[in-house]
Design an enzyme around this catalytic site. Structure first.
Site, PDB file in Angstrom:
ATOM      1  N   LYS B  45       0.848  -1.196   0.000  1.00  0.00           N
ATOM      2  CA  LYS B  45       0.000   0.000   0.000  1.00  0.00           C
ATOM      3  C   LYS B  45       0.880   1.242   0.000  1.00  0.00           C
ATOM      4  O   LYS B  45       1.908   1.281   0.698  1.00  0.00           O
ATOM      5  CB  LYS B  45      -0.914  -0.020   1.230  1.00  0.00           C
ATOM      6  CG  LYS B  45      -1.972   1.078   1.246  1.00  0.00           C
ATOM      7  CD  LYS B  45      -2.849   0.961   2.504  1.00  0.00           C
ATOM      8  CE  LYS B  45      -3.932   2.028   2.552  1.00  0.00           C
ATOM      9  NZ  LYS B  45      -4.742   1.960   3.779  1.00  0.00           N
ATOM     10  N   SER B 120      -9.584   2.035   2.634  1.00  0.00           N
ATOM     11  CA  SER B 120      -8.668   2.746   1.760  1.00  0.00           C
ATOM     12  C   SER B 120      -7.596   1.843   1.135  1.00  0.00           C
ATOM     13  O   SER B 120      -6.913   2.279   0.226  1.00  0.00           O
ATOM     14  CB  SER B 120      -7.971   3.858   2.537  1.00  0.00           C
ATOM     15  OG  SER B 120      -7.195   3.298   3.579  1.00  0.00           O
ATOM     16  N   SER B 144     -10.247  -0.297   6.760  1.00  0.00           N
ATOM     17  CA  SER B 144      -9.587  -0.125   5.463  1.00  0.00           C
ATOM     18  C   SER B 144      -8.998  -1.381   4.843  1.00  0.00           C
ATOM     19  O   SER B 144      -8.622  -1.381   3.678  1.00  0.00           O
ATOM     20  CB  SER B 144      -8.472   0.923   5.576  1.00  0.00           C
ATOM     21  OG  SER B 144      -9.030   2.197   5.666  1.00  0.00           O
TER      22      SER B 144
END
Lengths: 473, 453
Positions: B45, B120, B144
């Site tokens: 990420k 996210s 997330s």
């Protein structure tokens, strides 16, 4: 009209640690700008603070000596504001739970109340030059304690004495190097004048005073300025001022009417740490002597005069050296005088530490009036400060002494004991002279110059020969 | 375990590029010259620092920023033979739950390109779902990891707070940020925790707890296990398809000898989860991102004064959604508001956590659907880039408030799209969570699930 002065101090004091408060960045006051910086100090995203244990220990020592109540829960908060000296956009400090509270310090029979002592990190240094500002992150993150007094100091002299006392305490307890001129200790002063001794007047702050003499000048100027204003019935606005050292005046910086909201919050990256009673006690037990304790030792045990002791105590490096030297000699007063005069004047004109070995100094001091007169010894010590080996210097001196006083006697003795060699030499055997030189070296235990001995021998033999011939005639 | 599958890195690179053209999940490729076929490739990420690789975290303010150091998890990954293949896209600074607020194009759901991927950590979820990598790193502050895992049919794990170091992770809300990951099966998920967990001297909030050999210890037996069903959350599920699949699972578990119990927390607390979470997260985020001033790294605008430069960097660097959260965050920390907002939220958080931990105490695990439905259509979100909050999705935040472990595992299908089951246990009880998850994975038969894009 009587006006009553109230002064409160906020003292920032950099702690004497190897690394920063929350990062492993090393501390080095002599390093080039921005070379002692870890990712955390630049506030790169994702970096996290870790607590410097040594800084906590030194802060505890400060809390202890200032008689504070120690909070065993170590907690840190964030203080937010945007300024280029603050890379993270917040400073990690102890807003809600200072390490120490409610301390005090006696100054001239008055108890000065200390509101709090807390730990925090220093900001970066901004260097303003030619209309341009540069940022040095080396200073960013150096551990600090902030000492905040109540506004209970009622004279400029007492404020300065308080500051002097704090400097002595932190220096002798090795909490800080304590040099105001290096920015290691900085002072903000709050003062107010009021017509009633029990209420405070309007608070005016003078920021960043960097020496006690500036502090004294700034306070005197500011008190006079405000008195003048009050006499003319002008109101004093709450404000922050700075002191200009050249003009010897304070200047308006900003108003305090609009309070900055620092949006304090506990720092979620640092867990609360409970400091155990035992650990705190252990930390407080292991501390260097206070200067009062050192004073007692110097005057009571070593018999130094009050004046000598105070004179030495002005400079911690000298005191440290004094106690190192007196491990090896009992000439206390002699050592103290020499340190206060010669070493002090040397250190004033030279940067860096005093490299001379204490045992060497002790040796020299012990020899004074035994093998060397005072004036000579002082000369040698002076050379010692410049890096010359003291022992060798003393030996040289001894050799010189030998040649001038005892050499003649020695030569005569050798000539008298070796008539055959003299005779051989006179017959032209050069080897006989070499033998005589050897005898001189042996008798003097090598403390003479063989060349010089050779010359003297020749001179003396020639002299003998001539007088013998004279007799024959 | 798929982590041990041997792969051809060249072939893999081609596959990744082709997939990414469709799902738009990659932020930056890693131009590593040395590729080793025996290692496994991982998407990371884009809020996790990898030295030398760009990191933008979906925000324009970090344009051009390349970290000079590795996050602790990257070091641990490499030690176990893992390679960083790319940085995956995310909602800006972790704020957003759709994968639409990425600063560039949206991330598309590999099962249906017209649907959101969630967020996210949407990029990481999409890359694992589409079979590009067996493991991808993400972070979970509210949901997330688990919410996009539910939308992409992947296993998404958020371990206990303090298990995995946060050093090097661009923060959102430090007291809740948790590093986690996506895999395609529980075996990999259990093994991955062994890779990443452990005390880190750079992160004082990591805790020394005996780690596990979670993978080797996996025990899918169900007999005698006490499994809670989160009553209030399941009550809000009104989709008959999802409800039926969940009920079937419950019957299966009961048949296998597990003891199923309905459990709950007082609704007065549950209704506060979302506001409390937002108050704390926004305050911490506003503080954390104060360092993003454009002065030292990232987009560094030229201006006459420092104030102007900072203003310009932050005005143009953040999306309106982020700015809005900063304003909420700052507001709740103002001196006059602290007591009524931030401090009150902290107080309520403690009470919610107490209730929640009490509920978990008697249970091996707690079950509920991760999301109330499959991934929504992008058009249905109407440009808001946010989903509507309700208990059926805000319940995942309980594990961030409490620091408890929680995972999402693919449970079933609706209209060809997957949805997940949330399994959680008490703090540091990941083994219990993995054990039951393995049993349920055996039941669903969805281990190793991926989709051809």
């Amino acid at each position: 009209m009587d006006l009553f002065l109230h002064i409160g101090l906020e003292i920032h004091c950099e702690l004497k640690t190897k690394t920063k408060m929350f990062s492993s960045g090393p501390i080095d006051y002599h390093a080039s700008p921005n070379t002692r910086v870890q990712p955390f100090d630049v506030a790169f995203p994702g970096t996290l603070p870790t607590i410097n244990q040594r800084a906590v220990e030194l802060a505890l020592r400060a809390c202890d000596v200032l008689g504070c109540t120690i909070d065993p829960d170590l907690r840190f908060d964030r203080k937010h504001y945007f300024y280029p000296d603050l890379p993270k956009g917040y400073q990690i400090t102890q807003a809600f739970h200072p390490l120490g509270r409610n301390g005090s310090l006696m100054i001239e029979d008055q108890k000065i109340l200390i509101e709090r002592v807390h730990l925090e990190e220093d900001t970066a240094k901004l260097v303003h030059k030619k209309g341009c500002t540069s940022i040095d992150l080396n200073r960013c993150g150096i551990p600090l304690i902030e000492i905040v007094t109540q506004p209970v100091i009622t004279s400029v002299d007492a404020a300065c004495s308080f500051m002097e006392e704090i400097l002595r305490l932190v220096t002798y307890l090795e909490i800080s190097e304590g040099k105001m001129e290096k920015g290691q200790v900085r002072c903000d002063v709050n003062l107010s004048l009021s017509k009633d001794p029990l209420t405070l007047g309007t608070k005016v702050e003078i920021k960043n005073l960097n020496s006690i003499s500036h502090m004294r000048e700034a306070l005197h100027y500011e008190v006079a300025r405000q008195k003048e204003q009050i006499m003319h019935h002008q109101t004093i606005e709450p404000q922050t001022r700075r002191y200009d050292e050249k003009e010897k005046k304070t200047f308006f910086l900003r108003t305090k009417q609009r309070k900055v909201d620092y949006r304090y919050m506990p720092d979620p990256n640092l867990p609360w740490i409970r400091l155990s009673k035992e650990w705190i006690q252990e930390v407080l037990l292991h501390r260097p002597s206070t200067y009062q304790e050192l004073y007692q030792r110097m005057t009571l045990k070593h018999g130094l005069s009050e004046h000598q002791a105070y004179d030495l105590l002005k400079q911690k490096e000298l005191v440290d050296l004094y106690f190192q030297i007196t491990e090896y000699t009992k000439q206390f007063s002699m050592v103290a005088n020499w340190l206060c005069v010669d070493v002090r004047s040397w250190s004033k004109s030279h940067e860096g530490p005093i490299l001379i070995k204490p045992e060497e100094i002790a040796f020299m001091v012990n020899e004074i009036d035994q093998t060397i007169p005072y004036a000579k010894a002082r000369e040698i010590l002076k050379r010692g400060l410049q890096g010359k080996p003291i022992q060798a210097e003393w030996e040289n001196y001894q050799k010189m002494q030998f040649s001038s006083q005892d050499l003649d006697r020695l030569i005569h003795q050798v000539l008298a004991q070796n008539p055959k060699s003299v005779h051989d030499y006179l017959k032209g055997k050069d080897r006989a002279l070499a033998y005589l030189v050897g005898q001189c070296m042996k008798l003097s235990k090598g403390n003479i110059d063989p060349q010089k001995a050779k010359e003297l021998l020749k001179e003396n033999i020639d002299h003998l020969e001539r007088s013998a011939m004279d007799e024959e005639e | 375990m798929r982590l041990n599958d041997s792969i051809d890195s060249q072939q893999l690179a081609r596959k990744w590029k082709a997939v990414d053209e469709k799902i738009q999940a990659v932020a930056f490729w890693c131009d590593e010259t040395e590729k080793n076929d025996s290692s496994f490739y991982v998407a990371v990420k884009d809020n996790i620092s990898v030295s030398g690789l760009p990191m933008q975290a979906g925000s324009h303010i970090l344009k051009g920023y390349r970290p000079v150091y590795d996050a602790s998890v990257i070091g641990r990954l490499r030690k176990q033979g893992g390679h960083v293949f790319c940085k995956s896209k995310m909602d800006e600074l972790g704020m957003g739950d759709t994968g639409l607020n990425t600063g560039t194009t949206p991330i598309f759901n590999p099962y249906d390109l017209s649907r959101i991927v969630g967020g996210s950590s949407g990029g990481s979820a999409a890359l694992v779902a589409s079979g590009c990598c067996p493991l991808a790193l993400g972070t979970d502050t509210g949901d997330s990891i688990r919410q996009p895992a539910s939308y992409t049919g992947t296993v998404g794990v958020k371990p206990t707070y303090g298990r995995i170091s946060r050093y090097g992770i661009l923060p959102y809300a430090n007291s809740m940020d948790t590093v986690g990951y996506f895999t395609t099966c529980i075996e990999d998920a259990a093994y991955a925790l062994e890779i990443f967990e452990g005390k880190d001297s750079n992160d004082m909030t990591t805790l020394i707890k005996p780690g596990g050999s979670y993978h080797r210890s996996l025990d899918p037996s169900l007999a005698g296990k006490k499994i809670g069903i989160f009553h209030s959350v399941m009550k809000t599920i009104n989709d008959p398809v999802l409800q039926k699949i969940f009920d079937d699972l419950i019957h299966y578990l009961e048949r296998k000898g597990a003891q199923l119990v309905d459990v709950d927390i007082d609704s007065k607390w549950l209704n506060l989860v979302d506001p409390v979470y937002k108050t704390i997260a926004n305050a911490e985020a506003c503080s954390n991102h104060a360092c993003l001033d454009g002065l030292r790294y990232g987009s560094q605008p030229i201006a006459d004064t420092v104030e102007q430069a900072v203003k310009q960097a932050r005005t143009t660097g953040f999306s309106s959604l982020v700015k809005k959260r900063f304003i909420y965050g700052a507001y709740s920390l103002y001196e006059e508001n602290q007591k009524d907002l931030f401090l009150k939220a902290q107080k309520i958080r403690r009470q919610i956590v107490q209730e929640y931990l009490m509920m978990l105490e008697d249970l091996d695990v707690l079950l509920a659907l991760s999301t109330p439905d499959i991934a929504p259509q992008i058009v249905d979100l109407d440009g808001s880039r946010m989903q509507i909050e309700s208990l059926s999705n805000s319940h995942l935040k309980l594990d961030n408030l409490a620091g408890t472990p929680s995972l999402s595992l693919p449970l079933g299908w609706k209209q060809g799209c997957p949805f997940g089951l949330c399994i959680r246990s008490n703090r540091f009880q990941e083994q219990k969570m993995f054990d039951i998850a393995k049993a349920i994975e055996n039941y669903t038969g969805l281990a190793g699930l991926t989709v051809e894009v």
